[in-house]
Design an enzyme around this catalytic site. Structure first.
Site, PDB file in Angstrom:
ATOM      1  N   ASP A 136       8.604 -10.099 -22.049  1.00 17.55           N
ATOM      2  CA  ASP A 136       8.680 -10.802 -20.765  1.00 17.55           C
ATOM      3  C   ASP A 136      10.065 -10.622 -20.132  1.00 17.55           C
ATOM      4  O   ASP A 136      11.090 -10.717 -20.810  1.00 17.55           O
ATOM      5  CB  ASP A 136       8.437 -12.295 -21.049  1.00 17.55           C
ATOM      6  CG  ASP A 136       8.225 -13.108 -19.800  1.00 17.55           C
ATOM      7  OD1 ASP A 136       7.279 -12.807 -19.063  1.00 17.55           O
ATOM      8  OD2 ASP A 136       9.007 -14.059 -19.558  1.00 17.55           O
ATOM      9  N   GLU A 194       8.062  -5.668 -19.559  1.00 16.40           N
ATOM     10  CA  GLU A 194       7.724  -6.208 -18.244  1.00 16.40           C
ATOM     11  C   GLU A 194       9.025  -6.225 -17.451  1.00 16.40           C
ATOM     12  O   GLU A 194       9.840  -7.127 -17.576  1.00 16.40           O
ATOM     13  CB  GLU A 194       7.157  -7.624 -18.336  1.00 16.40           C
ATOM     14  CG  GLU A 194       6.594  -8.088 -17.013  1.00 16.40           C
ATOM     15  CD  GLU A 194       7.148  -9.406 -16.492  1.00 16.40           C
ATOM     16  OE1 GLU A 194       6.601  -9.930 -15.520  1.00 16.40           O
ATOM     17  OE2 GLU A 194       8.144  -9.919 -17.023  1.00 16.40           O
TER      18      GLU A 194
HETATM   19  C1  NOJ Z   1       6.810 -13.056 -16.269  1.00 17.11           C
HETATM   20  C2  NOJ Z   1       5.486 -13.633 -16.698  1.00 17.11           C
HETATM   21  O1  NOJ Z   1       4.490 -12.647 -16.581  1.00 17.11           O
HETATM   22  C3  NOJ Z   1       5.256 -14.816 -15.815  1.00 17.11           C
HETATM   23  O2  NOJ Z   1       3.954 -15.315 -15.932  1.00 17.11           O
HETATM   24  C4  NOJ Z   1       6.283 -15.868 -16.147  1.00 17.11           C
HETATM   25  O3  NOJ Z   1       6.146 -16.956 -15.274  1.00 17.11           O
HETATM   26  C5  NOJ Z   1       7.697 -15.308 -15.995  1.00 17.11           C
HETATM   27  N1  NOJ Z   1       7.835 -14.013 -16.563  1.00 17.11           N
HETATM   28  C6  NOJ Z   1       8.691 -16.225 -16.659  1.00 17.11           C
HETATM   29  O4  NOJ Z   1       8.556 -16.163 -18.048  1.00 17.11           O
END
Ligand code: NOJ
Length: 565
Positions: free
Chosen positions: A226, A290
């Site tokens: 993440d 991500e």
């Molecule tokens: C990216 C995640 O995909 C999202 O759902 C989340 O709110 C943020 N990062 C914070 O962790």
């Protein structure tokens, strides 16, 4: 809840070392499970791990190679689990570690790999470390595990800098010290319940190595990481030169150049370290970034050979339904990723963006994260057009070499849920922007399995943490199974042909002569033609193996993709 009786073919789950370049993840189709909304065995209205395990055969039958589970760890659920209070335990709403083990075993039996979500940029404010930091006070080693700073202004009453939170409002919150006085501020790039870790502190590095090993020892096949571009902050935490980011959250996310909390070069050291941790385990474990970073040449830095293995291709997700732009982004993706020895990835939907079956039905679709659409959005999606284009877009995506990500429900053609009452919305984006951004609840509604069952088969009590619209019945899996022309059967056929023709390890050989509004190329002995224009395109000779929508004789109509052998 009713059990899935779909017959499956079991593929052996091989853990042997592959030769470099042939690792499973290079061409895998990875299905994202959002555990809150996938299947609810307990019947409390929130999905759980036991529910996932029961439904895994349907994913094996769909033909995907792996599942990625969004966070199911202990969490107060202020950001649907992306606020982790204990990284090495399962939250009771999702089950227990034993439930996770059962899920992993069942998945591996079915030949499905299991990827879990790692959230290293921030913890929950209920994480013991943060609670210790609050108690220990300024200057303590406990505070140094997070980003505490004194405020500006005569009495420290102003935040340390002008950084906006991705979810709206300021990225700083002031704490009350033990003496009852207002004290330091802590940084949270997301919600105030998500304090950012201090990645300059070696203790944080050690803790995340421990967490990685905990899950690797438990047999996971990899991690989706993440906010992989956010961990390191620019030295001195300077103001954002142009604080325009605070007005336009999506732009701030996508402009790492201007934002001192995105894409700092030092972040790559973290992934080099993790690469070494994973390398100590057998069986090609994978790290997927991500990282909302553009252009693709920058995103590719995350997947250099000694860092992560995959990065989500958000440039592809953000590309509008336009043939020239798609040809360009496909070329750019393959160049950027293969330039560093990584596969390209492809993705159209996830739990942060408007589902692509609705996005493509909007006149000007925005694919940036978090914004969402709701009852008062200026444009309403044209559902039929959106689905038609979404099916064509998926058929194009699944023909491309590299690895593809699917988001639960897209194989049913599910639209975004727009008509959700304000009081049921849970996304912090909605609340932190005072409702200005609808946020992501619309793509997170529990998915339909059976048209005539309570909660459409999500559970057998009829309870659902977000209300499911009536129309979900029409999209239920049991209405589509074995039905020629259904979206589910389109996905199943595409995945089957993709595997048999090894499209994932193929290449793109562009074909000229089909006109500006057509994407045409060859891969794996197939000719792929996506017609994005309004004029029908004459099919070349050959058998039509797949058509995203009905075709009329030898003509490919508008918004249709065909695969020809
Ligand atoms: C990216 C995640 O995909 C999202 O759902 C989340 O709110 C943020 N990062 C914070 O962790």
């Amino acid at each position: 809840m009713s059990t899935d009786t779909t017959p499956t073919t079991t593929r052996a789950h091989a853990r042997e070392a592959s030769t470099p370049g042939s690792e499973w993840w290079r061409s895998a189709v990875i299905y994202q499970i959002y555990p809150r909304s996938f299947a609810d065995a307990s019947g409390d209205g929130i999905g759980d791990l036991a529910g996932v395990t029961e439904r895994l055969p349907s994913l094996a039958a769909l033909g995907v190679d792996a599942v990625w589970l969004s966070p199911f760890f202990r969490s107060p659920q202020k950001d649907a689990g992306y606020d982790v209070a204990d990284y090495c335990d399962v939250d009771p709403i999702f089950g227990t570690l034993a439930d996770f083990d059962a899920l992993r075993d069942r998945a591996h039996e079915l030949g499905l790999r299991v990827i879990v979500d790692l959230v290293p940029n921030h913890s929950s404010s209920e994480h013991p470390w943060f609670q210790e930091a609050l108690a220990a006070g300024p200057g303590s080693p406990e505070r140094d595990r997070y980003m505490f700073r004194d405020g500006k202004g005569e009495h420290g009453e102003l935040p340390p800098n002008n950084w906006p939170s991705v979810f709206g409002g300021a990225a700083w919150t002031r704490v009350t010290e033990a003496n009852g006085e207002p004290g330091q501020w802590y940084l949270h790039i997301f919600d105030s319940s998500q304090p950012d870790f201090n990645w300059k502190n070696p203790v944080v590095w050690e803790e995340f190595r421990r967490i990685l090993r905990f899950w690797l020892d438990r047999g996971v096949d990899g991690f989706r990481v993440d906010v992989a571009h956010g961990l390191m902050k620019k030295e001195g935490l300077p103001d954002i030169a142009d604080a325009a980011g605070s007005d336009n959250i999506a732009d701030a996310l996508m402009s790492p150049e201007d934002v001192p909390y995105w894409a700092q070069p030092a972040v790559h050291e973290v992934y080099r370290d993790w690469h070494q941790v994973l390398a100590q385990y057998e069986g090609d474990r994978v790290l997927c970034a991500e990282a909302w970073v553009e252009p693709l040449s920058k995103a590719a830095l995350w997947v250099r050979s000694d860092e992560m293995h995959q990065a989500f291709n958000f440039s592809y997700l953000s590309t509008p339904w336009n043939a020239a732009k798609l040809r360009a982004v496909i070329d750019e993706s393959i160049d950027a990723f293969t330039g560093v020895g990584a596969p390209s990835t492809w993705v159209l939907s996830n739990h942060d963006v408007v589902r692509h079956a609705s996005r493509y039905g909007l006149p000007e679709h925005t694919a940036g994260p978090n914004a969402g659409i709701g009852p008062n959005s200026p444009d309403k999606p044209d559902a039929a057009l959106g689905l038609r284009r979404a099916r064509a877009a998926t058929a194009l995506m699944l023909s491309l070499p590299g690895s593809a990500y699917l988001y639960q429900g897209e194989e049913l053609g599910l639209p975004e849920v727009i008509e959700l009452d304000d009081h049921v919305r849970e996304d912090p984006t909605f609340h932190r922007t005072g409702g200005e951004a609808y946020g992501r609840d619309g793509c997170r509604v529990p998915i339909p399995w059976e048209a005539d069952a309570p909660a459409f088969g999500f559970n057998d009590t009829g309870s659902s943490w977000l209300p499911q619209p009536e129309v979900f019945g029409e999209y239920a899996r049991d209405r589509q199974e074995g039905v020629e022309g259904s979206t589910l059967e389109l996905y199943r056929s595409a995945l089957d042909i993709r595997a048999r023709r090894e499209l994932g390890v193929g290449s793109v050989e562009w074909l000229d002569g089909y006109g500006e509004e057509v994407v045409a190329y060859r891969n794996g002995g197939l000719t792929i033609i996506a017609n994005l224009g309004s004029t029908p395109v004459e099919l070349p000779a050959g058998d039509v193996l797949l058509a995203s929508n009905a075709i009329d004789g030898r003509a490919v109509p508008a918004d249709t993709t065909v695969w020809i052998a």
